[in-house]
Design a protein around this motif. Structure first.
Motif: not given
Ligand SMILES: [Mg+2]
Ligand SMILES: Nc1ncnc2c1ncn2[C@@H]1O[C@H](COP(=O)(O)OP(=O)(O)OP(=O)(O)O)[C@@H](O)[C@H]1O
Lengths: 309, 243, 439
Positions: B40-42, B82-84, B159-162
């Protein structure tokens, strides 16, 4: 070649009183320290933008001195014009260095990049030797050479210039980072390159800018100390190493840390040379560095990866 | 608005995305869900130009953006949270937001307006605007990350893992603000571990499994899908199918 | 389901994207979950990522009814059994039956497709829907009933009533929507006429015809005789259910459920795709969860029209079915496999295969089927009562096996020889022809 500075001061050593002596050492330390601080700042700026320790940093100082010499001696430009032209010139050289050496090797690992900078430093020194020859050259002081006597210490007016100009360089740098969007972007880049890209920062451009800035302030330092120390093609090597020590001492990556590191290094060195032995002067820098790293491995103000600058 | 076809992305020899196709229409909230390591992040990084795909097509409003660098993609109107979080911790909240508007830093008036808007959506950020971003709480940092992306005036927000590591209350708040942004016309692609939450606020969804999309559909139907529930629980298909 | 009502009007580009996504996800799904397809793709050396767009469908292998039967019971399932809420079984010409499972969602989609068509036909909650279908089509009845019910209509499902009584109910309960096959519709119409009932006495508004092709002549007749608007629908029970395609108000071609299936037309002999012409309809069910099928050969001959319909829908349309590409015969909407009859006979005769002819006879409006078996000392004993019993038993077995009743007739070999010589084992005959043959 910071030693030249000391030599000059040592000539009058017997004539001054203890108080004066201490002041003398202090001034000499501050002067050297200020120069180290500016060079360390140069290291820090590039390190923050690229993670690379630029071992050609000292050569920017040398180029500052040499270009200044050229403008003043061959072109007979007035000192202020020559000074600013020098800064611009060396900044451009900084950009070119980045463009032709660091950027093409963008995907190489850090160690390779550092080795590339060593190559660059050798190259620049070689070119300088071909252009300006091996012999040290002299640059006239900015405002005459009548020493100013201050509380029993005789102070070369050029030293005041060194202090003033390095101070301006430091303040300018701090202002740049704190109040301009470019500076903020550079800090952002230093903290988190990925996030910086994601807000639309062109990291490559900022890397160019960081080389320009870093080369520019180093050149200013070079141009202003040249009247004291003479200028030669190889003056950059030792200054670069001292600046590096100062940067590491302050915690690599921290701007305020590098400035502090520079001054501490300069002052301890001056007193060490004065009271112990001047022949070990250069060794002091490294000794101090070793002691600090042993006690506080991240440097004086280093806070690990996250809080650079 | 955004359409992706046959996207292949690898890290060195490791193939992570193996021919992913998906699309997002104007005004939608689309959820992308999948177990850890599904890619997903990729995918998000590739859309934003941080990663170069091996092959495939990414079109934004008809324009092929696959070779564009991140800044150009931001300029076109796609912003990634981004994630994190990845906020600029030593910089102040305000500086973070200013950097969000980096590409239009000359538009002082517009930035001011956007800041006011952001501060009305996230009043907490206004209180803390001169504080170092790193000293914010996790939820506040997430708000800041979203706000920073919003400052670029995107038309598509990724939105990556908000919700990562947020308390349920804060999560609600974040989700509400996402919905609010969407109502104002922002199109959103959201990646979530918390699949159920993502499907609650989205209209459509895709399920990614080891680099391949194995299911898509309206969020309502995906919410009840046993495969999604398994992905949400993070269990492998194999573990569950043993008959 | 906002997207689902708008989806039939997507632009061609958008369909391209949807289909690529649907196709890839279903191929990925079957590749990781369905043993049959996993083995097949591996054997052919196909990686799912080669399917970069709908044209690449041609790389994939076909699925036939025989495959479904031969991989009984579990090889076609893409989900664990506990996700399955219903299983339908179908007769096959192979040793095992065909088993198709449905998840909750699969059934919802089938129902949704029916409801979508009902909406286009103008079926409303106030409507009274009467379903008149043969028991052999009970699954169709079931799904259509569920759809009409969830629409809120009153439904009269098929019952064991005689046609006369059905008409009576139709009149007295003011049925507004009739669901049946064209042939049974015509039969009902003839009975209504006998009783003097026409549009004025009946309340019919909409007729939904399934199972067989609705011919223009019959359509006119039904519309006039009942005073209704006729629509035909098309579906196959193994995949996508009774309403995979439906007629809108503006076209006599049937709109395919393009949001759930990816259709193709192929030449049944060469198996090459045909883009502009008649061939066998092949479908890939893209949203099905329990038993997704890749390139399932329906056996129905038709042609796909790709352009936009007058109604604005961009979903591709198929022509009314023009026939079969295989040995299945459609009798009153029920598909009968001649291979299956052959197997039944062989089993019945303990391994011996008698010569036979499968006769479909037009009688009134309903087709009836007869099985003419050549008299042969191998199977027929001399005694008449024994022969009689033999025939009765075969008829019972036939009904049980094929799901439709059939008259078994022992005939002389020379009666059927001319047909068999021409390699025909199925013939359509009218009463006169039959009489002259049997004389
Ligand atoms: Mg991810
Ligand atoms: N920089 C990298 N180098 C090598 N492999 C990587 C890299 N980044 C990710 N991967 C691998 O790629 C795969 C997909 O990673 P990705 O971060 O896209 O997954 P994800 O779906 O976002 O998972 P999560 O839900 O844990 O965030 C993982 O197997 C991961 O290990």
């Amino acid at each position: 070649m910071g030693g030249g500075l000391l030599a000059l001061i040592n000539l009058r050593r017997e004539k001054i009183a203890l108080m004066g002596q201490i002041l003398q050492f202090l001034f000499s330390g501050l002067t050297n320290g200020a120069v180290y601080a500016v060079i360390a700042l140069g290291f820090t700026i590039i390190y923050n933008a690229t993670d690379v320790i630029n071992f050609a940093q000292g050569e920017f100082v040398m180029l500052g001195a040499m270009v200044m010499y050229t403008f003043v001696h061959f072109l007979s430009w007035p000192i202020p014009v020559a000074f600013f032209a020098t800064i611009i010139c060396v900044s451009v050289i900084g950009i070119l260095v980045e463009f032709f050496t660091i950027r093409p090797a963008k995907n190489a690992d850090i160690i390779s990049l550092i080795i590339i900078t060593i190559g660059v430093s050798i190259f620049l020194r070689g070119v300088a030797m071909m252009i300006w020859g091996k012999d040290p050259v002299a640059i006239p002081p900015f405002t005459g050479s009548t020493p100013i006597v201050f509380m029993g210490a005789a102070i070369d007016p050029q030293i005041i210039w060194v202090l003033v100009i390095t101070l301006i360089a430091m303040i300018f740098t701090q202002w740049f980072f704190k109040y301009t969007i470019w500076g903020k972007a550079m800090r952002a880049c230093a903290v988190n390159k990925k996030a910086a890209k994601l807000v639309g920062i062109k990291v490559e451009r900022l890397v160019s800018l960081s080389f320009a800035l870093s080369a520019g302030i180093s050149a200013a330092a070079g141009a202003v100390i040249a009247p004291i120390t003479f200028a030669s093609y190889d003056m950059g090597t030792m200054l670069g190493l001292k600046g590096f020590c100062a940067a590491v001492l302050g915690g690599l990556g921290s701007g305020v840390g590098s400035i502090l590191g520079g001054f501490i290094l300069g002052i301890l060195e001056a007193f060490g040379a004065g009271y112990i032995s001047s022949s070990y002067k250069d060794a002091f820098a490294f000794l101090i560095l070793l002691i600090v790293l042993f006690l506080k491995p991240q440097g004086l103000l280093g806070q690990g990866e996250v809080d650079k600058l | 608005m955004l359409s992706i076809q046959n996207l292949h992305v690898s890290y060195g020899p490791i193939k992570v995305l193996k021919g992913v196709s998906l699309h997002i229409d104007q005004g939608e909230i689309v959820a992308l869900i999948g177990a850890n390591g599904a890619g997903k992040t990729t995918l998000m990084s590739t859309i934003s130009g941080l990663l170069r795909p091996q092959s495939g097509e990414i079109k934004f409003e008809g324009q092929d953006i696959i070779k564009f660098p991140p800044d150009k993609i931001v300029k076109l109107g796609i912003s990634l949270v981004p994630e994190g979080r990845q906020i600029f911790a030593p910089l102040t909240v305000l500086e973070n937001l200013e950097l969000g508007a980096y590409l239009r830093s000359k538009d002082k008036k517009g930035i001011k307006e956007d800041l006011d808007k952001i501060f009305s959506i996230f009043p907490k950020l206004k209180e803390r605007k001169n504080q170092q971003a790193g000293t914010l709480s996790g939820g506040e940092q997430q708000m800041l990350a979203i706000a920073r992306a919003f400052m670029a005036r995107p038309r598509l927000l990724l939105l990556d893992e908000p919700s990562l590591g947020l308390a349920p209350m804060v999560l609600e708040l974040i989700m509400d603000s996402i919905l609010e942004l969407n109502k104002e016309g922002l199109t959103i692609l959201i990646v979530e571990q918390n699949a159920i939450k993502a499907l609650e606020i989205s209209t459509r969804g895709y399920v990614l499994e080891t680099g391949r999309i194995i299911l898509q559909g309206s969020s309502n139907e995906l919410k009840e899908d046993p495969d999604v529930i398994r992905a949400y629980l993070g269990k492998d298909y194999e573990e569950i199918t043993e008959r | 389901m906002v997207t689902e009502s708008r989806i039939e009007f997507l632009s061609p580009d958008a369909w391209g994207q949807w289909h690529t996504e649907l196709l890839q996800s279903v191929v990925n799904r079957v590749y990781t979950r369905v043993p049959f397809y996993k083995n097949l793709l591996d054997k052919e050396g196909i990686d799912p990522s080669q399917i970069t767009n709908v044209e690449m469908l041609k790389l994939l292998p076909f699925t036939t009814r025989e495959d479904l039967a031969n991989h009984y019971p579990y090889d076609f399932f893409a989900v664990p059994l506990r996700d399955i809420v219903r299983i339908h079984t179908f007769k096959s010409s192979q040793l095992s039956p065909i088993v198709i499972g449905y998840t909750k969602r699969d059934l919802e989609i089938r129902r949704f497709l029916a409801i979508r068509a009902f909406n286009v036909f103008g079926v409303r909650p106030e409507d009274i829907v009467q379903i008149c279908l043969d028991p052999g089509m009970s699954m169709w009845s079931l799904e259509l009933k569920e759809a009409a019910e969830s629409l809120g209509a009153l439904v009269i499902p098929p019952d064991p009533l005689r046609a006369k009584d059905r008409i009576k109910v139709m009149r007295d309960f003011k049925t507004t929507v009739l669901i049946t096959t064209p042939s049974y519709g015509l039969y009902l119409l003839s009975i209504a006429r006998e009783k003097g009932l026409g549009p004025r006495e009946l309340s019919l508004r909409v007729g939904i015809f399934i199972g067989e092709t609705l011919k223009d002549k019959d359509r006119k007749e039904l519309e006039k005789g009942f005073g209704l608007r006729a629509f035909s629908i098309y579906g196959i029970m193994e995949a996508m259910g009774p309403v995979m395609a439906y007629e809108c108000r503006d076209s006599k071609r049937l709109h395919l459920a393009l949001d759930h299936v990816i259709p193709e037309v192929i030449d049944p002999k060469t198996l090459e795709p045909i883009f502009n012409g008649v061939g066998e309809l092949v479908i890939t069910t893209a949203t099905t969860k329990a038993n997704p099928l890749i390139r399932f050969r329906t056996g129905d001959l038709t042609k796909i029209t790709y352009n936009v319909c007058e109604c604005g829908r961009t979903t591709w349309r198929i022509d009314p079915i023009k026939g079969r590409s295989d040995q299945l015969v459609n009798v009153r909407g029920i598909k009968i496999d001649v291979g299956l009859i052959r197997r039944l006979l062989t089993e019945y005769c303990e391994g011996y295969e008698p010569k036979f002819l499968f006769v479909i006879r037009k009688k009134e409006f309903l087709e009836q089927i007869e099985l003419w078996i050549a008299m042969d000392p191998q199977i027929f004993s001399a005694s008449l009562p024994e022969l009689h019993l033999w025939i009765r038993n075969l008829e019972t077995k036939f009904k049980d096996y094929i799901g439709i009743s059939c008259i078994v007739r022992p005939v002389e070999k020379r009666t059927i020889a001319p047909f068999l010589d021409r390699n025909k084992d199925i013939v359509y005959l009218d009463n006169n022809e039959i009489n002259s043959l049997l004389l």
